[in-house]
Design an enzyme around this catalytic site. Structure first.
Site, short mmCIF file in Angstrom:
data_model
loop_
_atom_site.label_atom_id
_atom_site.label_comp_id
_atom_site.label_asym_id
_atom_site.label_seq_id
_atom_site.Cartn_x
_atom_site.Cartn_y
_atom_site.Cartn_z
CG HIS A 239 -0.30 0.29 2.36
ND1 HIS A 239 0.46 1.27 2.84
CD2 HIS A 239 0.13 -0.78 3.31
CE1 HIS A 239 1.26 1.05 4.42
NE2 HIS A 239 0.07 0.05 4.51
CG ASP A 366 1.56 -20.23 13.34
OD1 ASP A 366 2.38 -20.26 13.51
OD2 ASP A 366 2.08 -20.80 11.87
CB SER A 381 1.96 -3.19 5.40
OG SER A 381 0.80 -2.82 6.44
#
Length: 419
Positions: A239, A366, A381
């Site tokens: 992003h 997980d 990110s």
């Protein structure tokens, strides 16, 4: 006369039949089957030799205009299968209602399979903006802000003063003289504008100002998504880097990728996003040059860190969006001093596959990752996502009300944005 009447009857019969077909088409177009066509992609990307399935639950036909590729088509049981040939190219998949009325065209693109090295490494990111981002305006003592009076507002990017480019607040200040009007060139929403204003001396300290707060740089820590082993080009974040005050995507004049280290992990909770806190090394080492900042991430060239520190230094094939599917996958990210692989599930794939960083929904499963971070947190990110031995995308956002879930972006979208 008899022949004329017969001709009229045939014409009326054809018109009646056309009307029936039109009514049938309109009825069918309102059915869930046809509305489902809106969920089909406008484009379908395949790698050479791969295949994809599309559902087809309507009375009608589907055909493939093979164009300049060797793709083939087979259909049956409410679905069609497109199998790509061994050469790159493009084709058009045409769906026809009742075998007559075209209702959907899907562009099929076939490309050679590409190999990239998945990242997962925590990296420092620093950029200098192309111009000065206005983050707000302020009055100068009792005098109103010259910038605000001239029409400048938060989010504008000042690029020049009297035709001279500016890249820092210091450069801007050096071109100002109290009482002498200046022409400012700026950008707003991609368009250029010019304003004239009169700088004034701030009565508090005598400094000549225009009455605007500006930002020219930013730095932080994110995650490397991929490296091209042949060119040294890289992508990260998934992003844009946006200004924290204005929300605009920062234009890049200069930027670098640096070695970094994890110093703290703040675990995410419902309603309270967590964060992986990193820092540049005390002796910063630049490992790449950032050239682009956009909706799909940051991109650059010259990556020079040792790929052997990553989990797949030899690289993995790149998946097309049609190869991504719901089910098991893994996130590659850094929690300590090394990249680790953590289990997740792809829960939903967005039909439009938009490039805004929300191409699909993933769920962290997980136990170790959930225990240490709560799921997806800031700083992750750009963490690459692996499925079926292929690089399929990257983590982009977390759902604030459920940190175990978030969004990812197709790796295809990142590569398209990188050009």
């Amino acid at each position: 006369m008899r022949e004329l009447n017969q001709g009229r009857k045939k014409l009326e019969a054809r018109r009646f039949l056309s009307l029936l077909l039109a009514l049938a088409a309109l009825c069918t177009l309102g059915s869930p089957g046809v509305r489902a066509f809106g969920e089909l992609p406008d484009t379908l990307s395949l790698t050479a030799g791969s295949n994809a399935m599309l559902e087809f639950n309507l009375p009608g036909s589907v055909c493939l205009d093979a164009g300049d590729t060797l793709a083939t088509l087979s259909s049956g049981d409410g679905a069609v299968e497109i199998r790509a040939g061994e050469q790159s190219g493009s084709a058009n998949l045409i769906f026809r209602l009742l075998g007559i009325l075209p209702v959907k065209k899907v562009e099929v693109e076939v490309a050679e399979e590409r190999t990239l090295i998945p990242g997962g490494k925590s990296v420092g990111i620093a950029i200098e903006t192309d111009g000065l981002v206005v983050v707000g305006t302020s009055d100068l003592g009792q005098a109103q802000s010259p910038a605000r009076q001239a029409g400048l507002r938060a989010g504008d990017v000042i690029t020049a003063v009297n035709g001279t480019s500016v890249h820092s607040a210091g450069e801007l200040a050096s071109l100002l003289t109290a009482g002498e009007a200046v022409q400012l060139t700026a950008e707003r929403d991609g368009a250029q504008l010019c304003v004239e204003l009169m700088p004034q001396a701030d009565p508090r300290d005598g400094t000549v100002r225009i009455g605007a707060w500006v930002r020219s740089s930013t730095a932080g820590v994110g995650t490397l998504t991929y490296i091209d082993p042949g060119t040294g080009e890289f992508g990260a974040l998934g992003h844009a880097i946006a200004d924290v005050d204005t929300g605009i995507t920062l234009p890049v004049a200069d930027g670098g990728l640096y070695e970094s280290e994890i110093v703290q992990i703040n675990r995410g909770e419902r309603g309270d996003p967590g964060e992986i806190v990193g820092d540049f090394l005390s002796d910063p080492q630049q490992i790449g040059e950032i050239t682009q900042n956009g909706a799909c991430g940051i991109f650059g060239t010259g990556y020079c860190a040792d790929p052997e520190e990553l989990l797949y230094p030899e690289g993995l094939p790149v998946a097309t969006r049609s190869q991504l599917h719901t089910g098991a996958a893994q996130i590659l990210t850094t929690l300590d001093d090394a990249v680790g692989a953590y289990d997740c599930e792809i829960e939903r794939i967005e039909a439009d596959g938009n490039a805004s960083g929300r191409s699909f929904v993933l769920h962290v499963t997980d136990p170790e990752l959930i225990e240490r971070t709560g799921g997806i947190v800031q700083g992750m990110s750009g963490s690459p996502i692996i499925q079926d031995g292929k690089l399929v995308g990257a983590v982009t956002h977390v759902l604030v009300n459920d940190p175990t879930r978030g969004y990812g972006i197709f790796i295809e979208n990142m590569l398209d944005a990188a050009g």
